[in-house]
Motif scaffolding. Structure first.
Motif, mmCIF file in Angstrom:
data_model
loop_
_atom_site.group_PDB
_atom_site.id
_atom_site.type_symbol
_atom_site.label_atom_id
_atom_site.label_comp_id
_atom_site.label_asym_id
_atom_site.label_seq_id
_atom_site.Cartn_x
_atom_site.Cartn_y
_atom_site.Cartn_z
ATOM 1 N N ALA A 30 -19.483 15.409 20.794
ATOM 2 C CA ALA A 30 -19.705 14.387 19.607
ATOM 3 C C ALA A 30 -20.444 13.261 20.139
ATOM 4 O O ALA A 30 -21.476 12.734 19.362
ATOM 5 N N LEU A 31 -20.017 12.749 21.214
ATOM 6 C CA LEU A 31 -21.023 11.427 21.785
ATOM 7 C C LEU A 31 -22.384 11.868 22.226
ATOM 8 O O LEU A 31 -23.046 11.226 21.806
ATOM 9 N N ALA A 32 -22.405 13.211 22.784
ATOM 10 C CA ALA A 32 -23.916 13.388 22.964
ATOM 11 C C ALA A 32 -24.759 13.540 21.551
ATOM 12 O O ALA A 32 -25.832 13.244 21.337
ATOM 13 N N GLU A 33 -24.048 14.405 20.598
ATOM 14 C CA GLU A 33 -24.812 14.253 19.433
ATOM 15 C C GLU A 33 -25.091 12.974 18.784
ATOM 16 O O GLU A 33 -26.139 12.834 18.145
ATOM 17 N N ARG A 34 -24.073 11.993 18.656
ATOM 18 C CA ARG A 34 -24.541 10.699 18.445
ATOM 19 C C ARG A 34 -25.524 9.884 18.876
ATOM 20 O O ARG A 34 -26.249 9.179 18.458
ATOM 21 N N LEU A 35 -25.854 10.484 20.333
ATOM 22 C CA LEU A 35 -27.074 9.808 21.107
ATOM 23 C C LEU A 35 -28.155 10.702 20.724
ATOM 24 O O LEU A 35 -29.069 10.264 21.258
ATOM 25 N N GLY A 36 -28.129 11.667 19.980
ATOM 26 C CA GLY A 36 -29.317 12.476 19.498
ATOM 27 C C GLY A 36 -29.817 13.672 20.373
ATOM 28 O O GLY A 36 -30.569 14.212 20.298
#
Ligand SMILES: [Zn+2]
Length: 173
Positions: A30-36
């Motif tokens: 989720a963190l990676a995805e929020r960072l794009g």
């Protein structure tokens, strides 16, 4: 080196808090995805844990699909670190043949980035404050193997990674 490493702890915690993900188990995807970033599982050579591809301003984390989920989480966090700490924005491929859990290895030359990435991954997946909170809330006895196992499950990390982390925080010897 010590100064850079303490900056890494602050960086990891601030990324988690800013993205409202400061709880165990840390949702690294989720963190990676929020960072794009995009995170994908792929068949890779067994000795390749994962890679980070930066191309045309986009970034993809590839994690070895055959590895244990705990190891995959550590690999994803390690690749995320290369993105957060070492990515200049130019096209680049980071390939990780093995990911160590230690962050105290000899700091020479190009190993520095790997040490930093491992440090960041440990800080991200096992934040000191969350570990301390879990020790208290769940009445964990670090001398009890079963309790250490419970703690590893709570954070979804291997007992080996947790052991290195607890030792590096001087919570165990
Ligand atoms: Zn690496």
């Amino acid at each position: 080196m010590r100064h850079r490493l303490s900056g890494i702890r602050a960086r990891a915690i601030s990324l988690l808090k800013k993205n409202d993900l400061f709880r165990a188990p840390v949702d690294v995807v989720a963190l990676a995805e929020r960072l794009g970033l995009t995170v994908v599982l792929e068949e890779l050579d067994d000795d390749v844990s994962g890679l980070l591809m930066v191309k045309g301003g986009k970034a993809i984390i590839v994690v070895n699909a055959e590895h244990h989920p705990n190891r995959q989480r550590f690999t994803a966090a390690h690749e995320l670190a290369h993105y957060a700490l070492h990515n200049s924005g130019a096209d680049h491929l980071f390939v990780d043949r093995k990911v160590f859990f230690r962050d105290e290895a000899a700091a020479t030359g190009e190993d520095v980035q790997e040490i930093e990435a491992n440090k960041f991954a440990a800080e991200l997946l096992m934040p000191k404050a969350l570990l301390g909170q879990a020790l208290e809330d769940e009445n964990i006895d670090l001398l009890d193997d079963f309790d250490v196992h419970r703690l590893a499950r709570k954070f979804k990390v291997s007992e080996q990674a947790l052991g290195f982390r607890l030792a590096s925080l001087q919570l165990i010897s």
